[in-house]
Design a protein around this motif. Sequence first.
Motif: not given
Length: 179
Positions: A82-87
């Motif tokens: 899903m890829s990384d999404v910043p917090r």
Amino acid sequence: MADYITTYSGIHFYPTEPDVNLVKIEDVAHALSLICRGNGHVKSFYSVGQHCIYCAREALERGYSKRVALAGLLHDAGECYMSDVPRPFKKSLPAYVQQEERLIELVYEHFLGSPATEEEKALVKEIDDDLLWYDLKYLLNEEMSTERPSMKIEISYDFRPFDEVEKEYLELFNLLTNL
């Protein structure tokens, strides 16, 4: 347009309808070794794979079980699909968060043999948050308002080639799954 992603191993994986039988540790290790922490806004490349290795090693050094260490190694595995999404941004994406949680539960069940307990998740989150403190301080030069967390392992932000990280990730996975 396809509703799937093609993984490193050539599998067609549907992140919104994940099939546990298609989750391959080789895909996880490879992808996480190439995904940069901090959405790339860091002084030098530092992979999610390196971060996960540190989570697992810190869990072992704190005397936690191999199962908790394995959960630490796998806690960001959903990002390979899903890829990384910043917090800060992730907080505004409830559907993403729900899907990510579903995927990580599937990964935990697949590799841990059962869902992670709330206590195990809390121990991993504590280590993850402690490592985040160091990431913000040393990768982004943030002035931290909280006290430095005590770590049992030595953290290095030196650049490491992805293939080294991938190899170490798989070796650690094999060590932790040979219970």
